[in-house]
Design an enzyme around this catalytic site. Sequence first.
Site, PDB file in Angstrom:
ATOM      1  N   GLY A  13      80.832 -17.882  -1.392  1.00  0.00           N
ATOM      2  CA  GLY A  13      81.563 -17.514  -1.718  1.00  0.00           C
ATOM      3  C   GLY A  13      81.663 -16.262  -2.950  1.00  0.00           C
ATOM      4  NE  ARG A  16      88.142 -12.677  -2.245  1.00  0.00           N
ATOM      5  CZ  ARG A  16      89.031 -13.657  -2.550  1.00  0.00           C
ATOM      6  NH1 ARG A  16      89.893 -13.623  -3.454  1.00  0.00           N
ATOM      7  NH2 ARG A  16      88.973 -14.364  -1.674  1.00  0.00           N
ATOM      8  CG  ASN A  64      84.776 -21.277   7.612  1.00  0.00           C
ATOM      9  OD1 ASN A  64      84.668 -21.804   6.458  1.00  0.00           O
ATOM     10  ND2 ASN A  64      85.496 -21.395   8.373  1.00  0.00           N
ATOM     11  CG  ASN A  91      81.904 -19.659  -6.433  1.00  0.00           C
ATOM     12  OD1 ASN A  91      82.466 -20.046  -7.508  1.00  0.00           O
ATOM     13  ND2 ASN A  91      82.278 -18.824  -5.718  1.00  0.00           N
ATOM     14  CB  SER A 143      88.441 -27.497 -11.027  1.00  0.00           C
ATOM     15  OG  SER A 143      89.557 -27.439 -11.816  1.00  0.00           O
ATOM     16  CE1 TYR A 156      90.681 -25.773  -6.483  1.00  0.00           C
ATOM     17  CE2 TYR A 156      91.208 -26.762  -8.688  1.00  0.00           C
ATOM     18  CZ  TYR A 156      90.492 -25.823  -7.863  1.00  0.00           C
ATOM     19  OH  TYR A 156      89.608 -24.911  -8.632  1.00  0.00           O
ATOM     20  CB  ALA A 158      91.627 -35.495  -4.005  1.00  0.00           C
ATOM     21  CE  LYS A 160      87.188 -26.712  -6.659  1.00  0.00           C
ATOM     22  NZ  LYS A 160      85.876 -26.078  -6.242  1.00  0.00           N
TER      23      LYS A 160
END
Length: 245
Positions: A13, A16, A64, A91, A143, A156, A158, A160
């Site tokens: 990733g 961006r 992917n 990432n 996160s 999200y 769970a 992270k």
Amino acid sequence: MSNISGKIALVTGGSRGIGASIVEHLVKEGADVAFTYLSSPDRATALVDQLQSHGVRVKAYQSNASDHTQCKDLIAQVIQDFGKIDILVNNAGITRDNLLVRMTEEQWDDVMAINLKSVFNMTKQVMRPMMKAKSGSIINMSSVIGEMGNAGQSSYAASKAGVIGFTKSIAKEIGSRNIRCNAIAPGFVETDMTSYLQEGEGAEKYKAGIPLQRFASAADIANTALFLASEMGNYITGQVISVCG
Ligand code: NAP
């Protein structure tokens, strides 16, 4: 200063946001960098072009991260192109936020596949080459939400939290081979992912609760990744570094 000149890094990733900033920081410190993207070929190409003048190799790959076979093929291709992988930055990530009562199975599965299974896919494939080289640094993007939880972000959070458990376990599995595995837990970072939350009353209220009174830039996170990737982080493994102001 960071002693990563001549190292080979792979960032998922990287087209961006935080990933692109990590690519840029690694390149500017002299590493050769391979990075992946999924749906932004133009941004990936623009980043490669932008970094051409730094005298290192930079190459983008469409892959992917949630697809096990694509990750296996990617690692083989990067090793063929670059010779080895010293640094892996997992990432790539998404959000599909929803209250649990409204969350679909597809939303849950997408988040788990892209945020958590991807880390398994990539780490499993680089382990053997890194073990053979008796060196490596793996950095996983978690996160603060994975540590705190947040209403509307159960999938999200769970995923992270899973990244943190994975990181601590892998650090114990491969530390004896001189491979380090750490996680970064950013707070709110100004990227496309958070663009819909960056302005307005809600954003100001959120900022007021941050001791440094501002959101993170992607560079704030990239600097931490650089530290963990480099020899400066040589005695750090199995840790979660919060970068949340
Ligand atoms: P972003 O701006 O939305 O960028 C996401 C990146 O991931 C893009 O390069 C995208 O590629 C790539 N990607 C998405 N799905 C992929 C897949 N299946 N395979 C390969 N690449 C894929 O996000 P960001 O804010 O930079 O976030 C980066 C990481 O930091 C994520 O893991 C995120 O959860 C974490 N994080 C972000 C924040 C924040 O506040 N922004 C806070 C804590 C943690 P394309 O461009 O090709 O789509």
